[in-house]
Design an enzyme around this catalytic site. Structure first.
Site, PDB file in Angstrom:
ATOM      1  N   HIS A  16       0.840  -1.195   0.000  1.00  0.00           N
ATOM      2  CA  HIS A  16       0.000   0.000   0.000  1.00  0.00           C
ATOM      3  C   HIS A  16       0.875   1.246   0.000  1.00  0.00           C
ATOM      4  O   HIS A  16       0.398   2.344   0.259  1.00  0.00           O
ATOM      5  CB  HIS A  16      -0.940  -0.020   1.214  1.00  0.00           C
ATOM      6  N   ASN A  17       2.167   1.060  -0.276  1.00  0.00           N
ATOM      7  CA  ASN A  17       3.111   2.185  -0.301  1.00  0.00           C
ATOM      8  C   ASN A  17       3.384   2.536  -1.774  1.00  0.00           C
ATOM      9  O   ASN A  17       3.996   1.754  -2.498  1.00  0.00           O
ATOM     10  CB  ASN A  17       4.399   1.737   0.415  1.00  0.00           C
ATOM     11  N   PRO A  18       2.911   3.697  -2.232  1.00  0.00           N
ATOM     12  CA  PRO A  18       3.038   4.050  -3.662  1.00  0.00           C
ATOM     13  C   PRO A  18       4.487   4.154  -4.135  1.00  0.00           C
ATOM     14  O   PRO A  18       4.782   3.811  -5.290  1.00  0.00           O
ATOM     15  CB  PRO A  18       2.344   5.415  -3.776  1.00  0.00           C
ATOM     16  N   LYS A  20       7.089   2.383  -3.095  1.00  0.00           N
ATOM     17  CA  LYS A  20       7.523   1.002  -3.307  1.00  0.00           C
ATOM     18  C   LYS A  20       6.893   0.394  -4.555  1.00  0.00           C
ATOM     19  O   LYS A  20       7.563  -0.278  -5.339  1.00  0.00           O
ATOM     20  CB  LYS A  20       6.980   0.166  -2.140  1.00  0.00           C
ATOM     21  N   ASP A  75       9.016  -6.303   2.288  1.00  0.00           N
ATOM     22  CA  ASP A  75       9.129  -5.687   3.607  1.00  0.00           C
ATOM     23  C   ASP A  75      10.536  -5.134   3.703  1.00  0.00           C
ATOM     24  O   ASP A  75      11.510  -5.829   3.382  1.00  0.00           O
ATOM     25  CB  ASP A  75       8.856  -6.679   4.739  1.00  0.00           C
ATOM     26  N   SER A  76      10.627  -3.884   4.094  1.00  0.00           N
ATOM     27  CA  SER A  76      11.917  -3.222   3.995  1.00  0.00           C
ATOM     28  C   SER A  76      12.093  -2.216   5.111  1.00  0.00           C
ATOM     29  O   SER A  76      11.177  -1.974   5.889  1.00  0.00           O
ATOM     30  CB  SER A  76      12.019  -2.535   2.630  1.00  0.00           C
ATOM     31  N   GLY A 159      10.109   7.822   1.656  1.00  0.00           N
ATOM     32  CA  GLY A 159      10.562   7.357   2.964  1.00  0.00           C
ATOM     33  C   GLY A 159      11.843   8.054   3.417  1.00  0.00           C
ATOM     34  O   GLY A 159      11.929   9.288   3.433  1.00  0.00           O
ATOM     35  N   ASP A 161      14.768   8.096   1.976  1.00  0.00           N
ATOM     36  CA  ASP A 161      15.734   8.346   0.894  1.00  0.00           C
ATOM     37  C   ASP A 161      16.534   9.645   1.054  1.00  0.00           C
ATOM     38  O   ASP A 161      17.730   9.666   0.745  1.00  0.00           O
ATOM     39  CB  ASP A 161      15.033   8.347  -0.472  1.00  0.00           C
ATOM     40  N   ARG A 187      16.199  -3.162  -2.904  1.00  0.00           N
ATOM     41  CA  ARG A 187      15.065  -3.819  -3.579  1.00  0.00           C
ATOM     42  C   ARG A 187      15.545  -4.470  -4.883  1.00  0.00           C
ATOM     43  O   ARG A 187      15.167  -5.596  -5.207  1.00  0.00           O
ATOM     44  CB  ARG A 187      14.023  -2.718  -3.847  1.00  0.00           C
TER      45      ARG A 187
HETATM   46  P1  ITT Z   1       3.514  -1.983   2.746  1.00  0.00           P
HETATM   47  O1  ITT Z   1       3.695  -2.800   4.009  1.00  0.00           O
HETATM   48  O2  ITT Z   1       2.090  -1.805   2.357  1.00  0.00           O
HETATM   49  O3  ITT Z   1       4.356  -2.499   1.623  1.00  0.00           O
HETATM   50  P2  ITT Z   1       4.932   0.029   4.237  1.00  0.00           P
HETATM   51  O4  ITT Z   1       5.376   1.407   3.901  1.00  0.00           O
HETATM   52  O5  ITT Z   1       4.206  -0.162   5.542  1.00  0.00           O
HETATM   53  O6  ITT Z   1       4.046  -0.491   3.021  1.00  0.00           O
HETATM   54  P3  ITT Z   1       7.100  -1.564   5.275  1.00  0.00           P
HETATM   55  O7  ITT Z   1       6.326  -2.086   6.410  1.00  0.00           O
HETATM   56  O8  ITT Z   1       7.992  -2.503   4.532  1.00  0.00           O
HETATM   57  O9  ITT Z   1       6.154  -0.942   4.170  1.00  0.00           O
HETATM   58  O10 ITT Z   1       7.917  -0.314   5.772  1.00  0.00           O
HETATM   59  C1  ITT Z   1       9.122   0.017   5.234  1.00  0.00           C
HETATM   60  C2  ITT Z   1       9.427   1.479   5.441  1.00  0.00           C
HETATM   61  O11 ITT Z   1      10.850   1.646   5.300  1.00  0.00           O
HETATM   62  C3  ITT Z   1       8.772   2.310   4.369  1.00  0.00           C
HETATM   63  O12 ITT Z   1       7.586   2.904   4.804  1.00  0.00           O
HETATM   64  C4  ITT Z   1       9.845   3.336   4.018  1.00  0.00           C
HETATM   65  O13 ITT Z   1       9.663   4.482   4.726  1.00  0.00           O
HETATM   66  C5  ITT Z   1      11.134   2.701   4.460  1.00  0.00           C
HETATM   67  N1  ITT Z   1      11.817   2.265   3.235  1.00  0.00           N
HETATM   68  C6  ITT Z   1      11.826   1.033   2.681  1.00  0.00           C
HETATM   69  N2  ITT Z   1      12.462   1.042   1.500  1.00  0.00           N
HETATM   70  C7  ITT Z   1      12.849   2.308   1.306  1.00  0.00           C
HETATM   71  C8  ITT Z   1      13.525   2.955   0.273  1.00  0.00           C
HETATM   72  O14 ITT Z   1      13.886   2.328  -0.834  1.00  0.00           O
HETATM   73  N3  ITT Z   1      13.755   4.258   0.407  1.00  0.00           N
HETATM   74  C9  ITT Z   1      13.356   4.923   1.490  1.00  0.00           C
HETATM   75  N4  ITT Z   1      12.695   4.409   2.501  1.00  0.00           N
HETATM   76  C10 ITT Z   1      12.440   3.093   2.423  1.00  0.00           C
END
Ligand code: ITT
Length: 199
Positions: A16-18, A20, A75-76, A159, A161, A187
């Site tokens: 749900h993260n645009p 990503k 998940d990141s 996020g 970045d 990723r």
């Molecule tokens: P979904 O679970 O719906 O995929 P989310 O945003 O909640 O969305 P996560 O639980 O994996 O996803 O949270 C990971 C957070 O870490 C995410 O909200 C980003 O802020 C940060 N993050 C992950 N990858 C990133 C990236 O490539 N660049 C910057 N921030 C990143």
């Protein structure tokens, strides 16, 4: 049993993260027919696991069961060495319910000041999971190392970045062109492993 993802397969992208979702689409380069979790009205499961891989699997499995389609989840998060790996799996939660990453980045800066850290090493991790409805799943993990910088710079990413400079570069992920980030990101590195496992 050998698991294979055929080109053109319909895949639900369980995020749900645009930011990503956009990066995943760029990294997958039209290999699959992508369906967004939002389009199917899939609920956002609670992330109850203690690892990136556990939460990626949980999200992929939930989306596969709810949609009947093969699901891909990410998940990141950002881990800071001087903060013992925080925020890590709590990266999204540090931004609060309003998903304010200005606030989350400020929190990282404040915590570093509190511990008097000189070492600003950090890394991003991405776990990618693919799950078949009622069937097996595969999970992989990629990582990119770098350093943090304050104040945040650039508005091209999402996020955390704007505070992350990958090793060997001077620009933050927020300042880089998306294609440059996609060439080296956590990723993208996870996807290389997924390709080796499934394509
Ligand atoms: P979904 O679970 O719906 O995929 P989310 O945003 O909640 O969305 P996560 O639980 O994996 O996803 O949270 C990971 C957070 O870490 C995410 O909200 C980003 O802020 C940060 N993050 C992950 N990858 C990133 C990236 O490539 N660049 C910057 N921030 C990143």
């Amino acid at each position: 049993m050998t698991l294979k993802l055929e080109p053109g397969t319909r895949l639900v992208v369980a995020t749900h993260n645009p930011g990503k979702a956009r990066e995943l689409a760029e990294i997958l380069e039209g290999r699959f027919q992508l369906v967004a979790a939002g389009e199917l009205g899939l609920p956002e499961p609670e992330e109850t696991e203690q690892t990136f891989q556990g939460n990626a699997l949980l999200k992929a499995r939930a989306a596969a069961e709810a949609s009947g389609l093969i699901a891909l989840a990410d998940d990141s998060g950002l881990s800071v060495k001087a903060l013992d790996g925080a925020p890590g799996i709590y990266s999204a939660r540090w931004a609060g319910p309003s998903k304010d990453f200005g606030l989350a980045m400020k929190k990282v800066e404040e915590r570093l000041e509190e511990v008097g850290a000189e070492d600003v090493s950090a890394w991003f991790t991405s776990s990618l999971a693919v799950a078949w409805p009622g069937g097996p799943a595969v999970v992989v993990e990629g990582r990119v190392d770098g350093v943090l910088t304050f104040p945040p710079r650039g508005d091209k990413g999402f996020g955390y970045d704007p505070i992350f400079i990958p090793e060997g570069f001077t620009q933050t992920f927020g300042e880089m062109e998306p294609a440059a980030k996609d060439g080296m990101s956590h990723r993208a590195r996870a996807f290389v492993k997924l390709k080796a496992a499934l394509l």
